[in-house]
Design a protein around this motif. Structure first.
Motif, PDB file in Angstrom:
ATOM      1  N   GLY A  25       0.820  -1.206   0.000  1.00 48.22           N
ATOM      2  CA  GLY A  25       0.000   0.000   0.000  1.00 48.22           C
ATOM      3  C   GLY A  25       0.849   1.250   0.000  1.00 48.22           C
ATOM      4  O   GLY A  25       2.064   1.192   0.193  1.00 48.22           O
ATOM      5  N   ARG A  26       0.179   2.387  -0.231  1.00 44.48           N
ATOM      6  CA  ARG A  26       0.819   3.707  -0.206  1.00 44.48           C
ATOM      7  C   ARG A  26       0.186   4.505   0.914  1.00 44.48           C
ATOM      8  O   ARG A  26      -1.038   4.448   1.103  1.00 44.48           O
ATOM      9  CB  ARG A  26       0.621   4.421  -1.539  1.00 44.48           C
ATOM     10  N   TYR A  27       1.012   5.308   1.602  1.00 37.76           N
ATOM     11  CA  TYR A  27       0.551   6.020   2.793  1.00 37.76           C
ATOM     12  C   TYR A  27       1.082   7.444   2.813  1.00 37.76           C
ATOM     13  O   TYR A  27       2.131   7.736   2.232  1.00 37.76           O
ATOM     14  CB  TYR A  27       0.973   5.255   4.051  1.00 37.76           C
ATOM     15  N   ALA A  28       0.378   8.313   3.501  1.00 32.46           N
ATOM     16  CA  ALA A  28       0.733   9.730   3.567  1.00 32.46           C
ATOM     17  C   ALA A  28       1.918   9.997   4.483  1.00 32.46           C
ATOM     18  O   ALA A  28       2.692  10.915   4.242  1.00 32.46           O
ATOM     19  CB  ALA A  28      -0.470  10.549   4.017  1.00 32.46           C
ATOM     20  N   THR A  29       2.067   9.200   5.537  1.00 36.96           N
ATOM     21  CA  THR A  29       3.148   9.440   6.493  1.00 36.96           C
ATOM     22  C   THR A  29       3.943   8.167   6.731  1.00 36.96           C
ATOM     23  O   THR A  29       3.434   7.049   6.575  1.00 36.96           O
ATOM     24  CB  THR A  29       2.618   9.930   7.853  1.00 36.96           C
ATOM     25  N   ARG A  30       5.193   8.358   7.139  1.00 39.39           N
ATOM     26  CA  ARG A  30       6.042   7.214   7.481  1.00 39.39           C
ATOM     27  C   ARG A  30       5.472   6.463   8.683  1.00 39.39           C
ATOM     28  O   ARG A  30       5.499   5.231   8.717  1.00 39.39           O
ATOM     29  CB  ARG A  30       7.470   7.678   7.772  1.00 39.39           C
ATOM     30  N   ASP A  31       4.956   7.198   9.658  1.00 42.68           N
ATOM     31  CA  ASP A  31       4.381   6.558  10.847  1.00 42.68           C
ATOM     32  C   ASP A  31       3.217   5.643  10.483  1.00 42.68           C
ATOM     33  O   ASP A  31       3.094   4.542  11.021  1.00 42.68           O
ATOM     34  CB  ASP A  31       3.920   7.602  11.861  1.00 42.68           C
ATOM     35  N   GLU A  32       2.373   6.097   9.584  1.00 40.36           N
ATOM     36  CA  GLU A  32       1.237   5.286   9.143  1.00 40.36           C
ATOM     37  C   GLU A  32       1.728   4.009   8.458  1.00 40.36           C
ATOM     38  O   GLU A  32       1.241   2.905   8.739  1.00 40.36           O
ATOM     39  CB  GLU A  32       0.374   6.105   8.184  1.00 40.36           C
ATOM     40  N   ALA A  33       2.706   4.137   7.572  1.00 40.25           N
ATOM     41  CA  ALA A  33       3.255   2.977   6.871  1.00 40.25           C
ATOM     42  C   ALA A  33       3.934   2.022   7.848  1.00 40.25           C
ATOM     43  O   ALA A  33       3.768   0.796   7.759  1.00 40.25           O
ATOM     44  CB  ALA A  33       4.244   3.437   5.807  1.00 40.25           C
ATOM     45  N   GLN A  34       4.680   2.553   8.791  1.00 45.40           N
ATOM     46  CA  GLN A  34       5.369   1.722   9.781  1.00 45.40           C
ATOM     47  C   GLN A  34       4.367   0.972  10.648  1.00 45.40           C
ATOM     48  O   GLN A  34       4.589  -0.184  11.001  1.00 45.40           O
ATOM     49  CB  GLN A  34       6.295   2.572  10.651  1.00 45.40           C
ATOM     50  N   HIS A  35       3.260   1.603  10.971  1.00 51.61           N
ATOM     51  CA  HIS A  35       2.209   0.931  11.750  1.00 51.61           C
ATOM     52  C   HIS A  35       1.659  -0.276  10.987  1.00 51.61           C
ATOM     53  O   HIS A  35       1.416  -1.339  11.579  1.00 51.61           O
ATOM     54  CB  HIS A  35       1.084   1.914  12.081  1.00 51.61           C
ATOM     55  N   VAL A  36       1.486  -0.134   9.676  1.00 50.51           N
ATOM     56  CA  VAL A  36       1.015  -1.253   8.848  1.00 50.51           C
ATOM     57  C   VAL A  36       2.033  -2.389   8.891  1.00 50.51           C
ATOM     58  O   VAL A  36       1.671  -3.563   9.056  1.00 50.51           O
ATOM     59  CB  VAL A  36       0.733  -0.789   7.402  1.00 50.51           C
TER      60      VAL A  36
END
Length: 58
Positions: A25-36
């Motif tokens: 997936g693609r995410y707006a923030t690094r934190d959001e991506a890291q949570h995934v």
């Protein structure tokens, strides 16, 4: 900017046992991506996951 022009520069990448890589997936923030990534790793998936940033072409 409307939703169709949203900037999503952070990718979650998965590599399977055969070395094949897939964009999760693609995410707006690094934190959001890291949570995934952390959620997928905690759920027992054996594949490798990591976060990458897409470089701007502008």
């Amino acid at each position: 900017m409307n939703d169709s022009g949203a900037v999503l520069p952070w990718l979650v990448i998965r590599e399977d046992d055969n070395g094949n890589r897939y964009r999760v997936g693609r995410y707006a923030t690094r934190d959001e991506a890291q949570h995934v990534v952390e959620t997928l790793e905690d759920s027992g998936h054996r594949q490798m996951y990591w976060v990458e940033r897409i470089r701007s072409t502008a």
